[in-house]
Write a protein that holds these residues in place. Structure first.
Motif, short mmCIF file in Angstrom:
data_model
loop_
_atom_site.label_atom_id
_atom_site.label_comp_id
_atom_site.label_asym_id
_atom_site.label_seq_id
_atom_site.Cartn_x
_atom_site.Cartn_y
_atom_site.Cartn_z
N MET A 1 0.81 -1.10 0.21
CA MET A 1 0.03 -0.12 -0.73
C MET A 1 1.04 1.32 0.12
SD MET A 1 -2.97 1.25 -0.09
CE MET A 1 -4.29 2.63 0.37
N ARG A 2 1.96 1.68 0.85
CA ARG A 2 2.94 2.33 0.63
C ARG A 2 3.21 2.44 -0.59
NH1 ARG A 2 5.33 5.19 4.63
NH2 ARG A 2 7.57 5.76 4.19
N ARG A 3 3.54 1.99 -0.76
CA ARG A 3 4.87 1.96 -2.94
C ARG A 3 3.82 2.38 -3.69
NH1 ARG A 3 6.57 -2.13 -7.15
NH2 ARG A 3 4.96 -3.17 -6.55
N LEU A 4 1.80 2.26 -3.87
CA LEU A 4 0.56 2.74 -4.24
C LEU A 4 0.91 3.88 -4.62
CD1 LEU A 4 -1.45 1.62 -6.53
CD2 LEU A 4 -2.55 1.01 -4.83
N VAL A 5 0.76 4.18 -2.52
CA VAL A 5 0.84 6.19 -2.25
C VAL A 5 1.57 7.02 -2.91
CG1 VAL A 5 0.81 7.74 0.01
CG2 VAL A 5 -0.72 5.52 -0.15
N LEU A 6 3.06 5.93 -2.33
CA LEU A 6 4.66 6.63 -3.58
C LEU A 6 4.15 6.92 -5.37
CD1 LEU A 6 6.95 4.63 -1.01
CD2 LEU A 6 6.05 7.37 -0.43
N ALA A 7 3.70 5.96 -5.43
CA ALA A 7 3.51 5.98 -6.63
C ALA A 7 2.31 6.41 -7.17
CB ALA A 7 2.94 4.65 -7.68
N SER A 8 2.52 6.99 -6.31
CA SER A 8 0.98 7.89 -7.20
C SER A 8 0.93 10.10 -7.17
CB SER A 8 -0.24 7.61 -6.60
OG SER A 8 -1.14 6.48 -6.60
N LEU A 9 2.47 9.69 -6.22
CA LEU A 9 2.70 11.23 -6.01
C LEU A 9 3.80 11.61 -7.00
CD1 LEU A 9 3.66 10.35 -2.43
CD2 LEU A 9 1.39 11.91 -3.57
N CYS A 10 3.29 12.60 -7.35
CA CYS A 10 4.66 13.43 -8.70
C CYS A 10 4.98 14.49 -8.07
CB CYS A 10 4.12 13.41 -9.67
SG CYS A 10 4.62 14.10 -11.05
N ILE A 11 5.86 15.40 -7.90
CA ILE A 11 6.32 16.47 -6.83
C ILE A 11 6.09 17.24 -7.85
CG2 ILE A 11 8.31 17.07 -5.05
CD1 ILE A 11 8.84 13.31 -6.87
N ILE A 12 4.94 18.04 -7.05
CA ILE A 12 5.01 19.82 -7.84
C ILE A 12 4.82 20.03 -6.78
CG2 ILE A 12 3.11 20.51 -9.37
CD1 ILE A 12 4.44 18.14 -10.43
N ALA A 13 4.70 20.09 -5.32
CA ALA A 13 4.64 21.12 -3.99
C ALA A 13 5.67 22.43 -4.58
CB ALA A 13 4.28 20.89 -2.52
N GLY A 14 5.07 23.55 -4.45
CA GLY A 14 5.45 24.90 -4.19
C GLY A 14 5.60 25.45 -6.23
N VAL A 15 5.33 24.77 -7.20
CA VAL A 15 5.34 25.60 -8.57
C VAL A 15 4.28 26.38 -8.96
CG1 VAL A 15 3.94 23.45 -9.28
CG2 VAL A 15 5.51 24.20 -10.96
N GLY A 16 3.26 26.93 -8.16
CA GLY A 16 2.78 27.40 -8.18
C GLY A 16 1.21 27.04 -8.74
N ALA B 1 9.40 20.38 0.96
CA ALA B 1 8.80 20.91 2.29
C ALA B 1 6.69 21.06 2.35
CB ALA B 1 9.52 22.09 2.78
N GLN B 2 6.86 21.64 0.94
CA GLN B 2 5.02 21.83 1.11
C GLN B 2 4.30 20.57 0.64
OE1 GLN B 2 7.60 22.66 -0.80
NE2 GLN B 2 7.07 24.99 -1.63
N MET B 3 5.06 19.59 0.88
CA MET B 3 4.57 18.38 0.22
C MET B 3 4.79 17.06 1.92
SD MET B 3 4.94 14.87 -2.08
CE MET B 3 4.09 15.65 -3.53
N LEU B 4 5.89 17.41 2.55
CA LEU B 4 5.69 17.08 3.71
C LEU B 4 4.68 17.68 4.97
CD1 LEU B 4 9.97 16.21 3.40
CD2 LEU B 4 8.02 15.17 3.58
N ARG B 5 4.65 19.12 4.70
CA ARG B 5 3.87 19.45 5.80
C ARG B 5 2.57 19.31 5.45
NH1 ARG B 5 6.71 24.22 4.73
NH2 ARG B 5 5.95 24.08 3.31
N ARG B 6 1.73 18.73 4.67
CA ARG B 6 0.95 18.02 3.98
C ARG B 6 0.72 16.08 4.13
NH1 ARG B 6 1.42 20.44 -0.81
NH2 ARG B 6 0.84 18.41 -2.03
N ARG B 7 1.92 15.19 3.90
CA ARG B 7 2.41 14.09 4.31
C ARG B 7 3.29 13.65 4.99
NH1 ARG B 7 0.40 10.67 0.66
NH2 ARG B 7 1.18 9.24 1.67
N PRO B 8 3.74 13.65 6.75
CA PRO B 8 4.82 14.01 7.52
C PRO B 8 4.89 12.16 7.00
CG PRO B 8 2.09 14.67 8.85
CD PRO B 8 2.63 14.40 7.02
N ASP B 9 4.07 11.09 7.01
CA ASP B 9 4.25 10.15 6.64
C ASP B 9 5.61 9.13 5.60
OD1 ASP B 9 2.27 10.21 4.99
OD2 ASP B 9 2.22 8.75 4.41
#
Length: 200
Positions: free
Chosen positions: A1-16, A123-131
């Protein structure tokens, strides 16, 4: 499940916010350096040969328009990427695209290429997803997959995936994802400076 969650993320935080006409202004800090500092990881032994599901077969088709040879054209509504060969032909690949609210279009260029890229959530993504992990080494379990091609002026990239069943879906935060086999094939064809046209 953790791998699936990670795979669904694409690091966009902070791009505006992106408008329907194009991109947010390029940040003062190079986002590639900020998010992906350091040398790319070496692929684990045998990782290239890991079995991959092929959701959409790669094939030679008619070119999607009168683009110069070497151009990458991504049709997000069709969920296909074309690499223009010339003589009216192109290689067509299946891709995963941005989910609703993360669609975009415009012209960019490949600004950097990396094999088995590391992933450092901003950092923006980690604030939303500290896990989430603070850093992931490149390899078969990394959500960026076997190769990544970074798109100028954005935090978006064309990259591989460790969840090939998501190819053909609208699941990312704006990045274009491919199977590891397909992204490796495209990576070997393109150069830094290659034009990338994204349409909706």
């Amino acid at each position: 499940m953790r791998r699936l969650v990670l795979a669904s993320l694409c690091i966009i935080a902070g791009v505006g916010a992106l408008s329907s006409q194009g991109f947010a202004a390029q940040p003062d800090v190079d986002p590639l350096t900020e998010l992906f500092g350091g040398a790319p990881a070496t692929a684990p032994q045998g990782a290239q040969g890991r079995p991959q599901a092929v959701a959409i077969p790669r094939e030679i088709v008619a070119s999607p328009g009168s683009y110069a040879p070497g151009t990458v054209v991504i049709n997000t509504s069709e969920r296909r990427l074309y690499y223009v060969l010339g003589n009216g032909q192109a290689v067509r690949y299946g891709v995963g695209v941005g989910r609703p609210g993360f669609e975009w279009a415009g012209v960019r260029y490949i600004s950097s290429k990396r094999e088995w890229p590391d992933w450092t959530p901003p950092a923006q993504m980690l604030r939303r997803r500290p896990d989430l992990p603070r850093h992931m080494e490149g390899g078969i379990n990394n959500p960026l997959g076997a190769r990544a091609m970074y798109l100028s002026g954005t935090l978006y990239r064309i990259h591989g995936s460790n969840e090939p069943e998501t190819i053909g879906q609208a699941v990312s935060s704006g990045c274009i994802r491919m199977t590891n086999d397909d992204v490796t094939d495209l990576y070997d064809r393109v150069k830094v400076g290659t034009k990338v046209v994204v349409t909706r």
